[in-house]
Write a protein that holds these residues in place. Structure first.
Motif, mmCIF file in Angstrom:
data_model
loop_
_atom_site.group_PDB
_atom_site.id
_atom_site.type_symbol
_atom_site.label_atom_id
_atom_site.label_comp_id
_atom_site.label_asym_id
_atom_site.label_seq_id
_atom_site.Cartn_x
_atom_site.Cartn_y
_atom_site.Cartn_z
ATOM 1 N N VAL A 1 37.070 41.150 47.029
ATOM 2 C CA VAL A 1 36.746 41.380 45.615
ATOM 3 C C VAL A 1 35.326 40.920 45.291
ATOM 4 N N ARG A 2 34.729 40.139 46.179
ATOM 5 C CA ARG A 2 33.321 39.781 45.979
ATOM 6 C C ARG A 2 32.397 40.816 46.617
ATOM 7 N N PRO B 1 35.708 31.961 32.794
ATOM 8 C CA PRO B 1 37.080 32.271 33.194
ATOM 9 C C PRO B 1 37.283 32.014 34.685
ATOM 10 N N ILE B 2 38.525 31.843 35.069
ATOM 11 C CA ILE B 2 38.840 31.426 36.437
ATOM 12 C C ILE B 2 38.199 32.331 37.478
ATOM 13 N N GLU B 3 38.148 33.661 37.205
ATOM 14 C CA GLU B 3 37.658 34.555 38.250
ATOM 15 C C GLU B 3 36.165 34.404 38.519
ATOM 16 N N GLY C 1 39.721 37.306 48.693
ATOM 17 C CA GLY C 1 38.654 36.737 47.862
ATOM 18 C C GLY C 1 37.280 37.250 48.276
ATOM 19 N N ILE D 1 36.500 28.717 42.253
ATOM 20 C CA ILE D 1 37.383 27.662 42.713
ATOM 21 C C ILE D 1 38.340 28.288 43.729
ATOM 22 N N LEU E 1 42.669 28.019 34.133
ATOM 23 C CA LEU E 1 43.894 28.707 33.710
ATOM 24 C C LEU E 1 44.337 28.222 32.332
ATOM 25 N N MET F 1 42.394 27.985 44.907
ATOM 26 C CA MET F 1 43.602 27.344 44.407
ATOM 27 C C MET F 1 44.784 27.637 45.315
#
Lengths: 266, 343, 267
Positions: free
Chosen positions: B106-107, B75-77, B103, B81, B55, B83
């Motif tokens: 979206v995968r 990038p975070i996406e 999560g 990780i 971030l 969070m």
């Protein structure tokens, strides 16, 4: 879609929207100070002649609009501030119905309200022909804004507790209103007042129906000039309107933001 | 232990206006280790967590490695990780089940594979029966567990938690702290969490990095931090130890309230501390160190005393049992030399 | 007692200048020969129904366009900080208090016979482009005053959205469009519904813009105006006003029941 493309699209839409709003306003401002619009500002030059003519032709509408806006401010304050206080002190079904009812002019088109007023009071000539008739229309339309603005501040400052505190110290109803409610509502009153004045000066839908040739306001005068005057004069008149309304609008937005941020940590 | 090794190499963060939130820092979190970042607000712990998450990007030169992979620019996406946010940031427009499954969704994982994983994680986080609840129907503790379940459902390489207990009220916090410790340990996943509460850090972490002013002051297991603090900040922030300041002479410390035999040979140490629970209250008559009780808080299992007149700052003492002296009493203090912390 | 005194000015004013006139409006609408059948006549008259349909269509088009454009701009301005940002915000909000007549005039300067677009297209492409005096001109006029309203509402809501929600979605692997669809837009939904309803209701009742652009644009407010002033058909003008008022009021009530916030049309 990549982050960069998304950014570019959003940026382009924002700029296009800005251009759409700005370009006509700039055209109008330029036309108002151009000697001859059809030859162009570069060919014919810059002048304040048209602004001067507007002043000769229409200065009465400007003064009248200012007078009505001021009168509207006084009346909405006298009616709206105590009403907002009452609505806050007695939150209940009845209060909600009252609030709903007086807010009707926000959701009913001005044209319909004007027709209603005309049919009931149009025959009382002394009233119909005076600027009071227009003033009534403006108060009808702007009053909900004053009430809501003050009411919003009352509910964020937790007036209830403040009132109980003052009452425990022995303050009477009137003293509590005057010493506690009014001073604390000031940001809301200011925001409401600026909204009322701004809206009153720009009001057209009601005013067009309610005015007489002797009670023209600024926007009515504008409509008149658009229909009958050369483009430069109409533009110069619009320029005068911009000069009046834009600072008021800026002040109104500033005051509304300020009133909304009460009670939040800065 | 399973899991990913997390490494920060020379990571620093300077914000606009030249605010140095984090000074260049190296840090290794071993696979499966639970690391607590502990420090007061503004110490850089949240910045460090956000750098791990992706971030924030570290100042140039800093590097973040997940095992051997350099993820600094990922990038975070795409960093894989999990969070848990301070506010939990649960999506109000989705049910508990939809939050936990997001999560995976979206995968592109769908059908029974997703359902199985969601059910598995939900029952692990003790969320059975809440699948169809709306977020605003959950208690604070349930929200926290949904946030945790949502973060771990896609099997992230590293789990990051930002003040996971601070949104809860005090009564709930202790119970949920112990519960969170059990769940995290059961996950055997590399995890980093940020907190300003030392008891929280001690209860949950394998090792704690105590941070101040953008630096790690000491990194050690909880008992080591407590028993053997390396800096005065760690001693006072982690253990709540009392600093003893006075004139040092021949192994004796001369304080306002008397003299203390320290058993320290040679030069005067920079700092001398004593932990609250290592001080014993004695009869004032004939005591070599005396003070006056000015505060007394009875907390059931123990009593906290504030004693003035011993040294500059009031001395804090924790006593077991209820028969502690009263406010205004003059008391003697016995401070055993072998309990002193000095460096 | 004191509180009753507080309500007194409001009650007197609203009774005299709101309640009674509205009652009079309704009674005037049924005061003609047909009585209550006048409402049946509106429904069976193709001209009125066409005008109602046109009004709804242009208002709907304006609402969709304004929400799309203003939401894009609002999100852009909320998520990015850059020099000149406040200038952009100011340029997008200054028409907020412009009356419809002024906006009509501005649209004429843009798309009228001597307008900017026509001047450019005539000189460069040798084609005349004049759109001001028609439904297209009206569409742009309504768009002009809807963009600032929608923008302010959406920006106010977007700024209150917890930024951690977006970060959470990204930490779970969501791509930018997925974040927009699953987190940002659902979070903005109340603001979108509220500002969309305001844009729609305002466009339905607006009068000044159509009045300035041309007298032959047959949107409902213009029909009412013509019935009242030219045909002196008081009953029909009143009945159409009642109908228009009911439609906009019901729409705003409905939008409010969806969002739970209080909203208002203006302009």
């Amino acid at each position: 879609m990549s982050r960069r493309t998304a950014f570019a699209i959003q940026f382009a839409v924002t700029l296009l929207a800005c251009a759409f709003l700005l370009v006509p306003a700039i055209l109008s401002i330029l036309a108002g100070v151009t000697v001859n619009y059809f030859q162009g500002i570069l060919a014919s030059g810059v002048t304040l002649k048209w602004v001067g003519q507007v002043w000769e032709l229409y200065s009465d509408t400007i003064w009248r609009s200012m007078g009505i806006a001021f009168g509207c401010l006084i009346i909405t304050a006298i009616i709206g501030i105590p009403a907002a206080y009452g609505l806050n002190r007695f939150p209940g079904r009845l209060s909600r119905i009252v609030e709903e009812f007086v807010s009707l002019p926000l959701s009913i088109p001005g044209l319909a309200l004007a027709l209603a007023l005309l049919q009931l009071y149009g025959t009382i000539k002394g009233f119909r022909l005076s600027f009071w008739f227009i003033l009534v229309g403006h108060v009808l339309y702007t009053l909900p804004f004053m009430i809501r603005s003050v009411l919003a501040v009352f509910s964020t400052i937790d007036l209830q507790s403040l009132e109980e505190g003052a009452a425990s110290l022995g303050a009477s109803s009137w003293q509590r209103f005057k010493d506690i409610a009014l001073p604390n509502a000031w940001p809301g009153i200011l925001a409401g007042a600026l909204t009322v004045v701004t809206l009153s000066i720009g009001e057209f839908n009601l005013t067009w129906m309610l005015h007489t040739p002797l009670t023209k306001t600024l926007p009515v005068g504008l409509a008149d000039s658009y229909a009958s005057m050369r483009l430069e004069i109409a533009s110069a008149y619009t320029l005068v309107f911009f000069v009046m309304i834009v600072p008021l609008l800026a002040a109104m937005l500033w005051a509304s933001n300020r009133a909304q941020s009460i009670g939040k940590p800065s | 232990m399973t899991g990913t090794e997390l490494q920060l190499l020379g990571c620093a963060k300077t914000f606009a206006g030249d605010t140095k939130a984090l000074l260049p820092t190296d840090l290794v979190v071993k696979p499966g280790e639970i690391l607590g970042l502990l420090g007061p607000s503004g110490c850089g712990k949240t910045t460090m967590l956000r750098i791990m998450a992706g971030l924030e990007t570290p100042d140039s030169g800093g590097k973040i490695l997940f095992d051997d992979e350099d993820v600094t620019k990922v990038p975070i996406e795409h960093r894989s990780i999990g969070m848990v946010f301070q506010s939990y940031a649960l999506f109000p427009n989705m049910s508990v089940q939809q939050n936990v499954g997001y999560g995976l969704k979206v995968r592109g994982i769908s059908g029974s594979e997703r359902d199985d994983r969601v059910n598995e994680v939900m029952s692990f986080c003790r969320l059975d029966g809440l699948a169809d609840r709306a977020i605003n129907q959950l208690s604070g503790g349930q929200r926290q567990r949904v946030a945790l379940a949502r973060a771990v459902a896609p099997r992230p390489r590293v789990l990051l938690l930002d003040e996971p207990l601070s949104a809860l009220d005090a009564a709930l916090r202790d119970t949920l702290r112990d519960e969170l410790a059990v769940i995290l340990r059961g996950l055997s996943m590399t995890a980093v969490f940020v907190t300003h509460d030392q008891s929280e850090a001690m209860a949950i972490a394998d090792t704690i990095a105590v941070m101040r002013a953008g630096r790690i002051e000491q990194r050690a297991a909880p008992e080591v931090l407590y028993r053997d603090p390396q800096t005065d900040f760690v001693a006072s922030f982690v253990g709540g130890a009392n600093r003893l300041s006075g004139r040092f002479e021949n192994g004796q410390l001369h304080l306002e309230g008397g003299t203390l035999k320290t058993g320290i040979e040679g030069q005067q140490p920079d700092h001398i501390f004593i932990r609250q629970e290592d001080i014993r209250i004695t009869n004032p008559d004939g005591a070599s160190l005396r003070g006056k009780v000015i505060g007394r808080v009875y907390l059931g299992t123990h009593t906290k005393l504030t004693i003035s007149g011993v040294c500059e700052a009031p001395l804090m003492v924790t006593l077991q049992g209820a028969d502690a002296p009263k406010i205004g009493d003059l008391v003697g203090l016995d401070i055993p030399a072998n309990s002193l912390i000095h460096f | 007692m004191f509180v009753f005194l507080c309500f007194l000015p409001l009650l007197i004013f609203s009774l005299a200048f709101l309640a009674l006139p509205l009652v009079r409006l309704v009674s005037a609408s049924v005061g003609g020969e047909q009585g209550w059948l006048i409402y049946a006549e509106i429904v069976s008259n193709p001209r009125y129904m066409q005008s109602l349909l046109d009004t709804v269509l242009v208002s709907l088009a304006v609402t969709i366009a304004a929400v799309l454009i203003a939401t894009t701009a609002a999100l852009f301005l909320t998520h990015n900080r850059f020099p000149g940002r406040s200038v952009l915000i100011a340029s997008l909000t200054f028409p907020l208090a412009f009356p419809g007549v002024v906006i009509g005039f501005l649209i004429i300067l843009l798309g009228g016979r001597q307008g900017l677009v026509n001047t450019i297209s005539s000189n460069i492409f040798d084609t005349r482009i004049v759109f001001a005096y028609s439904m297209i001109g009206l569409f742009f006029g309504y768009l002009y005053f809807s963009i600032p309203r929608v923008l302010l509402t959406v920006m106010a809501t977007a700024e209150k959205l917890d930024p951690a929600l977006v970060e959470a979605a990204r930490s779970l692997g969501a791509a930018p469009l997925q974040v927009l669809r699953d987190v940002t837009l659902p979070g903005l939904a109340p603001a979108l519904i509220a500002s969309g309803a305001i844009a729609f209701a305002t466009a339905m009742g607006a009068f000044g813009t159509a009045f300035t652009l041309a007298t032959n644009i047959d949107v409902l407010p213009m029909v009412i105006y013509t019935e009242f002033t030219l045909s002196a058909n008081i009953a029909m003008a009143s009945a159409l006003s009642v109908l228009l008022g009911l439609v906009t009021w019901a729409l705003l009530m409905f939008a409010r029941s969806l969002t739970g916030t209080s909203i208002a049309a203006s302009g």
